[in-house]
Every structure is written in structure tokens, then in C-alpha cells.
Write a protein that holds these residues in place. Structure first.
Motif, mmCIF file in Angstrom:
data_model
loop_
_atom_site.group_PDB
_atom_site.id
_atom_site.type_symbol
_atom_site.label_atom_id
_atom_site.label_comp_id
_atom_site.label_asym_id
_atom_site.label_seq_id
_atom_site.Cartn_x
_atom_site.Cartn_y
_atom_site.Cartn_z
ATOM 1 N N THR A 146 0.825 -1.209 0.000
ATOM 2 C CA THR A 146 0.000 0.000 0.000
ATOM 3 C C THR A 146 0.860 1.260 0.000
ATOM 4 O O THR A 146 0.550 2.241 -0.708
ATOM 5 C CB THR A 146 -0.932 0.013 1.223
ATOM 6 O OG1 THR A 146 -0.171 -0.184 2.418
ATOM 7 C CG2 THR A 146 -2.001 -1.054 1.120
ATOM 8 N N GLN A 147 1.954 1.236 0.739
ATOM 9 C CA GLN A 147 2.842 2.401 0.755
ATOM 10 C C GLN A 147 3.495 2.616 -0.610
ATOM 11 O O GLN A 147 3.563 3.746 -1.109
ATOM 12 C CB GLN A 147 3.906 2.215 1.835
ATOM 13 C CG GLN A 147 3.370 2.294 3.256
ATOM 14 C CD GLN A 147 4.429 1.995 4.301
ATOM 15 O OE1 GLN A 147 5.500 1.460 3.995
ATOM 16 N NE2 GLN A 147 4.133 2.324 5.557
ATOM 17 N N SER A 148 3.962 1.525 -1.220
ATOM 18 C CA SER A 148 4.628 1.641 -2.523
ATOM 19 C C SER A 148 3.663 2.095 -3.607
ATOM 20 O O SER A 148 4.002 2.937 -4.451
ATOM 21 C CB SER A 148 5.255 0.296 -2.906
ATOM 22 O OG SER A 148 6.209 -0.114 -1.957
ATOM 23 N N VAL A 149 2.451 1.555 -3.584
ATOM 24 C CA VAL A 149 1.462 1.939 -4.596
ATOM 25 C C VAL A 149 1.066 3.398 -4.445
ATOM 26 O O VAL A 149 0.937 4.132 -5.433
ATOM 27 C CB VAL A 149 0.222 1.021 -4.502
ATOM 28 C CG1 VAL A 149 -0.904 1.540 -5.394
ATOM 29 C CG2 VAL A 149 0.584 -0.404 -4.898
ATOM 30 N N LYS A 202 -18.215 3.164 -1.432
ATOM 31 C CA LYS A 202 -17.677 1.956 -2.033
ATOM 32 C C LYS A 202 -16.399 2.265 -2.819
ATOM 33 O O LYS A 202 -16.336 3.270 -3.538
ATOM 34 C CB LYS A 202 -18.732 1.360 -2.969
ATOM 35 C CG LYS A 202 -18.426 -0.032 -3.496
ATOM 36 C CD LYS A 202 -19.498 -0.490 -4.472
ATOM 37 C CE LYS A 202 -20.881 -0.430 -3.858
ATOM 38 N NZ LYS A 202 -21.917 -0.915 -4.797
ATOM 39 N N PRO A 203 -15.375 1.411 -2.719
ATOM 40 C CA PRO A 203 -14.161 1.622 -3.513
ATOM 41 C C PRO A 203 -14.390 1.208 -4.969
ATOM 42 O O PRO A 203 -15.314 0.455 -5.270
ATOM 43 C CB PRO A 203 -13.129 0.718 -2.838
ATOM 44 C CG PRO A 203 -13.941 -0.391 -2.250
ATOM 45 C CD PRO A 203 -15.251 0.241 -1.827
ATOM 46 N N ASP A 204 -13.530 1.681 -5.841
ATOM 47 C CA ASP A 204 -13.633 1.297 -7.249
ATOM 48 C C ASP A 204 -13.048 -0.093 -7.493
ATOM 49 O O ASP A 204 -13.462 -0.787 -8.420
ATOM 50 C CB ASP A 204 -12.893 2.312 -8.126
ATOM 51 C CG ASP A 204 -13.511 3.696 -8.036
ATOM 52 O OD1 ASP A 204 -14.618 3.874 -8.578
ATOM 53 O OD2 ASP A 204 -12.902 4.583 -7.411
ATOM 54 N N GLN A 205 -12.091 -0.486 -6.673
ATOM 55 C CA GLN A 205 -11.419 -1.771 -6.874
ATOM 56 C C GLN A 205 -10.924 -2.290 -5.524
ATOM 57 O O GLN A 205 -10.498 -1.512 -4.666
ATOM 58 C CB GLN A 205 -10.243 -1.603 -7.834
ATOM 59 C CG GLN A 205 -9.580 -2.900 -8.264
ATOM 60 C CD GLN A 205 -8.429 -2.651 -9.236
ATOM 61 O OE1 GLN A 205 -7.702 -1.677 -9.107
ATOM 62 N NE2 GLN A 205 -8.275 -3.522 -10.233
ATOM 63 N N VAL A 206 -10.993 -3.628 -5.346
ATOM 64 C CA VAL A 206 -10.489 -4.274 -4.132
ATOM 65 C C VAL A 206 -9.501 -5.355 -4.544
ATOM 66 O O VAL A 206 -9.843 -6.256 -5.308
ATOM 67 C CB VAL A 206 -11.625 -4.889 -3.291
ATOM 68 C CG1 VAL A 206 -11.056 -5.536 -2.027
ATOM 69 C CG2 VAL A 206 -12.666 -3.846 -2.922
ATOM 70 N N LYS A 230 -0.293 -2.674 -12.539
ATOM 71 C CA LYS A 230 -0.889 -3.064 -13.826
ATOM 72 C C LYS A 230 -2.393 -3.337 -13.683
ATOM 73 O O LYS A 230 -3.191 -2.938 -14.532
ATOM 74 C CB LYS A 230 -0.199 -4.314 -14.366
ATOM 75 C CG LYS A 230 -0.663 -4.724 -15.765
ATOM 76 C CD LYS A 230 0.106 -5.920 -16.278
ATOM 77 C CE LYS A 230 -0.269 -6.226 -17.728
ATOM 78 N NZ LYS A 230 -1.708 -6.496 -17.905
ATOM 79 N N LEU A 231 -2.764 -4.008 -12.593
ATOM 80 C CA LEU A 231 -4.189 -4.266 -12.363
ATOM 81 C C LEU A 231 -4.972 -2.970 -12.214
ATOM 82 O O LEU A 231 -6.092 -2.817 -12.728
ATOM 83 C CB LEU A 231 -4.359 -5.132 -11.118
ATOM 84 C CG LEU A 231 -3.941 -6.595 -11.238
ATOM 85 C CD1 LEU A 231 -3.938 -7.268 -9.866
ATOM 86 C CD2 LEU A 231 -4.894 -7.332 -12.190
ATOM 87 N N ILE A 232 -4.373 -2.013 -11.514
ATOM 88 C CA ILE A 232 -5.041 -0.722 -11.332
ATOM 89 C C ILE A 232 -5.168 -0.003 -12.662
ATOM 90 O O ILE A 232 -6.225 0.551 -12.997
ATOM 91 C CB ILE A 232 -4.264 0.126 -10.310
ATOM 92 C CG1 ILE A 232 -4.329 -0.508 -8.923
ATOM 93 C CG2 ILE A 232 -4.815 1.554 -10.263
ATOM 94 C CD1 ILE A 232 -3.483 0.173 -7.873
ATOM 95 N N LYS A 233 -4.083 -0.046 -13.461
ATOM 96 C CA LYS A 233 -4.112 0.615 -14.768
ATOM 97 C C LYS A 233 -5.114 -0.049 -15.700
ATOM 98 O O LYS A 233 -5.878 0.632 -16.405
ATOM 99 C CB LYS A 233 -2.710 0.579 -15.388
ATOM 100 C CG LYS A 233 -2.618 1.254 -16.745
ATOM 101 C CD LYS A 233 -1.215 1.193 -17.294
ATOM 102 C CE LYS A 233 -1.142 1.832 -18.683
ATOM 103 N NZ LYS A 233 0.233 1.749 -19.239
#
Length: 448
Positions: free
Chosen positions: A270-273, A369-373, A441-444
Motif C-alpha cells: 500500500t505504501q509503494s502503490v 464503495k471503492p472502485d477496486q479491491v 498493472k491491475l489498477i491501470k
């Protein structure tokens, strides 16, 4: 002594007898709708039995081995008073926890203790009673005496149900129910023990939304309101909650929640992202209440889960504010709150978890709600090595995950059944840089 045979006694004794019968009848009626029990066995299966007025004929050898001689078994259940909102639930939960501490001391240390649930067929919310099954392999009179003594330690408004199992002269397994009346320990019921069919769903499921997986903010808030008289920090949490608007909107930037068991590298990722995306990094529970975690972690499940649930709503307000300025990464959110709660409260193995698509896996309608988990996973051996290498004091959950493989599997399965939004699995076993690139990559790819 004159009273025992005099005219006053002849007038008084029938009145006392009627009062005693009336009280016995009240207890019997209270138990009439709660005549089934589920016991968690050492192999994480559940054994069910029922109480009835008729001898079942051939005895089930499993029940005889569990409840009959040699030795002696006892059931100890905490009733939940009907009505009054969540107050009775909180009081029953605190009594249950107090009993657990007492049952870990002498003379009960010689006993085998198992988790026990009392329920009625087709139980609705609020009908489940939590308790313990104690088996004394030596049938020590001190054990029986101490258990009967526990009846007098409970408040007048919350009486225990203490059952004693024995085999009568006809070979029938029975449960004698003991209670406290006029300061005396008396038998208030006697019933035959018989096998019963396992219900389609775990008897705890109807109670989950009222005790551990709260469907909305108000449900969790109501629990802490009950606690303000004995937990001063509960009022402080409520004051912070009341400063947050009930409805918050996410900003134009995306929100990603990163979940995972302890020692999966979640903090590092989480810190790196957040640094790579120049995103705000938030954590649940937030720092404004994090200082009180140890206090609430020591409380019964219903109080502890209410605290963590409200922490999610405090984080939601932070998400709404920060997502107006930048992307947001959240270190744990609602999924972990619910996953640990379900895995803990639903006794037994994986097969007893709520089935896929059960409402308990649905995101609360009033929580941002978050966009992605993303769910970080590593194999058990790798995770154990990481825990040893951390050199930190283990939390209660870390210790349970490490010692209880079935509990870990239940948490992971519960995570996978979460919906709206569901969890996207990420193998966190490779190097930190590899995991970071996979997550980015998953986030992108998700357009975030």
C-alpha cells in the motif's frame, strides 16, 4: 422448627409451591422454543442434538460418547432477553465472555470445553444462545458444585441455563436443567436427549447482521450507545461519528482498497502503490480511533465489531475528502471487517460458512464503495516465515491464523465470496518489486 408443622406452614407451603411451579413453568416455556443445540467438535464438524419429552428409543452412540458416561457433561448457555434493542445482546455477550474467563480457571481446567449454540428450528434473529459444553472426564463433585455456584453470580435480569447430562436407569440420556430460585439451586426442567437433523444453514446465520456484520452505520452505532456507561471511549467514537455526514460522495479520483491476511506484505504494497500513483494513503481503523483498538479488542465480539464497523464510516469520510484531490489507497476496509467477523462467529469448518451470494457478503448500502479491491495472498508456509521474521508481538488474529489452519481457510474463503465489489486476487509471494508492478498493472487495466 414450629413453623415446619404448624398452621402457618400449612398456609405458607402451598403458596411457595405454587410460586415455585410458576417459575419453573416460566423457565420451561422459555426453553420450549429453544430445544436444539450445535456443538463444535475437535475435527471442526458440528454435532446437533435436540431435547424432547419422549425417549428416542435407540440412542445415537455419538451423543452417548459426547454427553454420557464415563465422566459427566454440562451445558452452560447465556439467554438473550427479548426486546429492548441491542442492549440485551450486549449484556449477554459480556456475561458469555466473563464465563469464558471463569471456565479457564480451577476447578474447570480439568474439563474439556467446546463451543455450544442453542437454537430453535427455523431460528430468527436474536434466537441463538451462545454457551459452552463442558465434559469432566472424572465426574468430580467439585466441578458440579462450582458450576451450580455460577448460577448465583449472574445478575437478576440475566439468568444462566445450566444443563447436566446423565443416563437414567432405563438407559435414556437426559438433560436436567438447573436454575436459581429464591436463592436456592433447583431443577427447573428435565428432557430426553435425541439426535436431530442438521439444518440446511448454520444456525448462527440469521444473527450475523445483528451481532457482527452490521448492514449499516446506525446498527453499529446502536451497539456503542449501549456501551457508553462502561466504556468511556465508546462515547468518544460516537462523537467522531456524529461529526461525519451520513451520506458522503466519492470525488473524481479513483479509490483502491487493498486487503490481505497479516504478513502478506499489505503495508509495504500500500505504501509503494500510493507513492507510485501519488495517491493518498488511508487506513482502517483510522488514526483518530486507532489509539483505542486494544480497549475494544478486549471486549466481546459484538462490541469489537461495532467499533471496527464505525471505523469504516470514519474512513469513508476521509476517502470522500481525499478523492476530490487525488487517487486514494486504503489499507483494509469493510471486506476485512466482515471476513474476520464471519469466520469467527460461524463455528465449524469451511462447509458451514454462508453460501455464495448470501446477503451477508454484500457491501453495506450506506458505506462509500471503492472502485477496486485487491486481495494479497501468500501460501501458509511463506506467511509463517514472514511472521517469524517480523519479530513483532503477534495480535490475537495473527496468533489464531497461525495456529488454526481451518480459521485461516475460512477467512480466505469469506474474502472470495464478497460481492459488490468482489476481491481480485494478487499473488504476493514474489519479490516486492514484482508484486508492486502486478498491482500497478491491475489498477491501470481497470482504468484507475
Amino acid at each position: 422448627m414450629a413453623l415446619a408443622g404448624g398452621p402457618c406452614a400449612r398456609l405458607l407451603l402451598p403458596r411457595l409451591s405454587r410460586q415455585l411451579c410458576a417459575r419453573r413453568g416460566a423457565v420451561h416455556r422459555a426453553m420450549a422454543g429453544l430445544r436444539r443445540f450445535a456443538v463444535e467438535m475437535p475435527d471442526h464438524t458440528l454435532t446437533h442434538f435436540a431435547l424432547g419429552s419422549q425417549s428416542p428409543g435407540d440412542q445415537d452412540p455419538r451423543l452417548g460418547a459426547l454427553l454420557g458416561p464415563p465422566g459427566r457433561s454440562y451445558s452452560l448457555c447465556v439467554p438473550v432477553a427479548s426486546g429492548g434493542g441491542c442492549g440485551p445482546r450486549v449484556r449477554a455477550a459480556r456475561l458469555h465472555q466473563r464465563l469464558l474467563h471463569q471456565l479457564r480457571r480451577d476447578p474447570f481446567q480439568r474439563c474439556q470445553m467446546r463451543r455450544l449454540l442453542g437454537y430453535a428450528p427455523g431460528s430468527q434473529a436474536g434466537c441463538v444462545q451462545h454457551g459452552f459444553l463442558l465434559r469432566d472426564p472424572h465426574d468430580d463433585p467439585d466441578t458440579r458444585r462450582a458450576l451450580l455456584g455460577l448460577l448465583g453470580t449472574c445478575p437478576e435480569t440475566l439468568r444462566l441455563h445450566l444443563g447436566e447430562f446423565e443416563v437414567d436407569s432405563q438407559g435414556t440420556l437426559r438433560q436436567r436443567l438447573w436454575g436459581l430460585q429464591e436463592g436456592a439451586q433447583v431443577q427447573v426442567d428435565c428432557a430426553c436427549v435425541e439426535p436431530t437433523r442438521e439444518p440446511l444453514l448454520h444456525p448462527m446465520l440469521p444473527d450475523l447482521p445483528n451481532s457482527v456484520v452490521f448492514p449499516d452505520r446506525d446498527s453499529a452505532r446502536a451497539v456503542l450507545e449501549v456501551c457508553t456507561s462502561f466504556i468511556p471511549e465508546a462515547q468518544k467514537v460516537l462523537d467522531l461519528i456524529d461529526q461525519c455526514p451520513k451520506q458522503v460522495q466519492k470525488g473524481k479520483f479513483k479509490v483502491v482498497a487493498i486487503e490481505g491476511l497479516d504478513a502478506t506484505g499489505k503495508t509495504t504494497v500500500t505504501q509503494s502503490v500510493s507513492e507510485s500513483l501519488q495517491a493518498a494513503l488511508l487506513q482502517s481503523p483510522p488514526s483518530c480511533i486507532g489509539q483505542w483498538r486494544k480497549i475494544f479488542d478486549a471486549e466481546p465480539t459484538i462490541i469489537r465489531r461495532a467499533f471496527y464497523s464505525l471505523g469504516n464510516y470514519l474512513v469513508a469520510s476521509e476517502i470522500a475528502r481525499e478523492s476530490a484531490k487525488s487517487p486514494v489507497i486504503v489499507d483494509r476496509y469493510w471486506h476485512s471487517t466482515a471476513a474476520y467477523a464471519i469466520a469467527t462467529e460461524v463455528s465449524g469448518g469451511l462447509q458451514y460458512l454462508p453460501p455464495a451470494h448470501h446477503p451477508v457478503y454484500q457491501w453495506p448500502g450506506d458505506l462509500l464503495k471503492p472502485d477496486q479491491v485487491l486481495l494479497l495472498t501468500v501460501d501458509p508456509e511463506e506467511r509463517a516465515q514472514r511472521l517469524q521474521g517480523r519479530g513483532l508481538e503477534k495480535t490475537k488474529e495473527e496468533a489464531e491464523l497461525e495456529a488454526n489452519n481451518v480459521f485461516r481457510q475460512k477467512v480466505e474463503m469469506t474474502y472470495l465470496r464478497m460481492e459488490n465489489p468482489g476481491c481480485h486476487l494478487v499473488d504476493a509471494s514474489p519479490s516486492q518489486e514484482t508484486v508492486l508492478q502486478t498491482v500497478l498493472k491491475l489498477i491501470k487495466d481497470a482504468g484507475i
